[in-house]
Design a protein around this motif. Structure first.
Motif, PDB file in Angstrom:
ATOM      1  N   GLY A  31       0.817  -1.208   0.000  1.00 20.16           N
ATOM      2  CA  GLY A  31       0.000   0.000   0.000  1.00 20.16           C
ATOM      3  C   GLY A  31       0.849   1.256   0.000  1.00 20.16           C
ATOM      4  N   PHE A  32       1.909   1.253   0.795  1.00 22.90           N
ATOM      5  CA  PHE A  32       2.816   2.402   0.865  1.00 22.90           C
ATOM      6  C   PHE A  32       3.498   2.637  -0.489  1.00 22.90           C
ATOM      7  CE2 PHE A  32       7.232   3.844   1.471  1.00 22.90           C
ATOM      8  CZ  PHE A  32       6.984   5.114   1.958  1.00 22.90           C
ATOM      9  N   PHE A  33       4.102   1.604  -1.045  1.00 23.80           N
ATOM     10  CA  PHE A  33       4.809   1.761  -2.309  1.00 23.80           C
ATOM     11  C   PHE A  33       3.854   2.089  -3.455  1.00 23.80           C
ATOM     12  CE2 PHE A  33       8.167  -0.471   0.016  1.00 23.80           C
ATOM     13  CZ  PHE A  33       9.241   0.360  -0.291  1.00 23.80           C
ATOM     14  N   HIS A  34       2.657   1.532  -3.430  1.00 25.85           N
ATOM     15  CA  HIS A  34       1.655   1.842  -4.453  1.00 25.85           C
ATOM     16  C   HIS A  34       1.272   3.320  -4.381  1.00 25.85           C
ATOM     17  CE1 HIS A  34      -2.250   1.787  -6.559  1.00 25.85           C
ATOM     18  NE2 HIS A  34      -1.674   0.829  -7.275  1.00 25.85           N
ATOM     19  N   ARG A  40       1.144   8.267  -6.698  1.00 27.89           N
ATOM     20  CA  ARG A  40       1.956   9.463  -6.477  1.00 27.89           C
ATOM     21  C   ARG A  40       1.264  10.409  -5.488  1.00 27.89           C
ATOM     22  NH1 ARG A  40       6.119   9.376  -9.971  1.00 27.89           N
ATOM     23  NH2 ARG A  40       6.512  11.609  -9.931  1.00 27.89           N
ATOM     24  N   ASP A  41       0.801   9.833  -4.376  1.00 33.00           N
ATOM     25  CA  ASP A  41       0.030  10.555  -3.363  1.00 33.00           C
ATOM     26  C   ASP A  41       0.678  10.365  -1.994  1.00 33.00           C
ATOM     27  OD1 ASP A  41      -1.853  11.567  -1.586  1.00 33.00           O
ATOM     28  OD2 ASP A  41      -3.562  10.617  -2.585  1.00 33.00           O
ATOM     29  N   VAL A  42       1.442  11.366  -1.570  1.00 35.82           N
ATOM     30  CA  VAL A  42       2.157  11.286  -0.298  1.00 35.82           C
ATOM     31  C   VAL A  42       1.179  11.213   0.873  1.00 35.82           C
ATOM     32  CG1 VAL A  42       3.750  12.504   1.251  1.00 35.82           C
ATOM     33  CG2 VAL A  42       4.206  12.424  -1.206  1.00 35.82           C
ATOM     34  N   ASN A  43       0.079  11.946   0.797  1.00 34.80           N
ATOM     35  CA  ASN A  43      -0.899  11.914   1.889  1.00 34.80           C
ATOM     36  C   ASN A  43      -1.488  10.519   2.068  1.00 34.80           C
ATOM     37  OD1 ASN A  43      -0.684  14.589   2.776  1.00 34.80           O
ATOM     38  ND2 ASN A  43      -2.024  15.285   1.132  1.00 34.80           N
ATOM     39  N   LYS A  44      -1.733   9.817   0.985  1.00 33.43           N
ATOM     40  CA  LYS A  44      -2.247   8.457   1.079  1.00 33.43           C
ATOM     41  C   LYS A  44      -1.194   7.529   1.680  1.00 33.43           C
ATOM     42  CE  LYS A  44      -4.967   5.085  -1.318  1.00 33.43           C
ATOM     43  NZ  LYS A  44      -5.742   4.777  -2.499  1.00 33.43           N
ATOM     44  N   MET A  53       7.935   8.928  10.570  1.00 35.87           N
ATOM     45  CA  MET A  53       7.991   8.789   9.106  1.00 35.87           C
ATOM     46  C   MET A  53       7.014   9.753   8.428  1.00 35.87           C
ATOM     47  SD  MET A  53      10.127   6.485   7.711  1.00 35.87           S
ATOM     48  CE  MET A  53       9.305   6.039   6.194  1.00 35.87           C
ATOM     49  N   LYS A  54       5.882  10.021   9.070  1.00 32.92           N
ATOM     50  CA  LYS A  54       4.928  10.993   8.515  1.00 32.92           C
ATOM     51  C   LYS A  54       5.581  12.367   8.402  1.00 32.92           C
ATOM     52  CE  LYS A  54       0.726   8.775  10.050  1.00 32.92           C
ATOM     53  NZ  LYS A  54      -0.296   8.666  11.064  1.00 32.92           N
ATOM     54  N   GLU A  55       6.385  12.726   9.416  1.00 31.76           N
ATOM     55  CA  GLU A  55       7.087  14.011   9.376  1.00 31.76           C
ATOM     56  C   GLU A  55       8.066  14.066   8.211  1.00 31.76           C
ATOM     57  OE1 GLU A  55       8.792  15.173  13.134  1.00 31.76           O
ATOM     58  OE2 GLU A  55       7.034  14.456  14.229  1.00 31.76           O
ATOM     59  N   ILE A  62       6.093  15.921  -2.062  1.00 35.35           N
ATOM     60  CA  ILE A  62       5.614  15.311  -3.305  1.00 35.35           C
ATOM     61  C   ILE A  62       6.257  13.937  -3.498  1.00 35.35           C
ATOM     62  CG2 ILE A  62       5.049  17.483  -4.460  1.00 35.35           C
ATOM     63  CD1 ILE A  62       7.652  17.241  -6.022  1.00 35.35           C
ATOM     64  N   ALA A  63       5.547  13.081  -4.223  1.00 34.44           N
ATOM     65  CA  ALA A  63       5.979  11.690  -4.378  1.00 34.44           C
ATOM     66  C   ALA A  63       7.341  11.567  -5.048  1.00 34.44           C
ATOM     67  CB  ALA A  63       4.934  10.904  -5.162  1.00 34.44           C
TER      68      ALA A  63
END
Length: 140
Positions: A31-34, A40-44, A53-55, A62-63
């Motif tokens: 899910g993370f790599f997808h 290409r959605d960093v928020n997802k 890691m969120k920080e 951007i992805a």
């Protein structure tokens, strides 16, 4: 009347539980790599990682920057699969796992196959990515 009370109690008990299904380490990793490489959605991608890691992801925003600076692998048209996971039958008794994700796609317009190793930690019933491990081949 007792039936209504019982149904109400069951409904309230169902609402208090976490509605999100528990994801396996494999599902979290893919899910993370997808999210980073395909959507290409960093928020997802943030839903799959720990707070520190969120920080880091927020810093790069951007992805493509996450691909370059966090994962050290800029690619397009990526497909991925789990290459290896270091847990087995005793999965229920461990809180830390390492997962290797194999990715295939284009790097600089040429076909490229590479992998990335990540470490996950289980908090309660939820698996989170806590670290992207350094590549073994880069000892410069």
């Amino acid at each position: 009347m007792k039936v209504i009370a019982l149904l109400s109690l069951l409904f309230l008990a169902g609402c208090s539980q976490d509605s999100a299904p528990t994801r396996t380490p494999e599902q979290v990793s893919l899910g993370f790599f997808h999210a980073i490489y395909v959507e290409r959605d960093v928020n997802k991608a943030k839903q799959f990682v720990s707070d520190p890691m969120k920080e880091v992801l927020s810093h790069y925003y951007i992805a493509s920057a996450v691909q370059r600076h966090v994962l050290n692998l800029s690619m397009t048209e990526v497909t991925m699969e789990i290459e290896e996971i270091d847990i087995d039958f005793f999965r229920k008794f461990t809180d830390d796992v390492t997962v290797i994700v194999k990715m295939q796609g284009l790097k600089g317009g040429r076909t490229w196959i590479d992998d990335r190793t990540i470490r996950l930690h289980k908090i309660g019933s939820k698996w989170e990515i806590i670290e992207v491990l350094p590549e073994k081949g880069n000892l410069n």
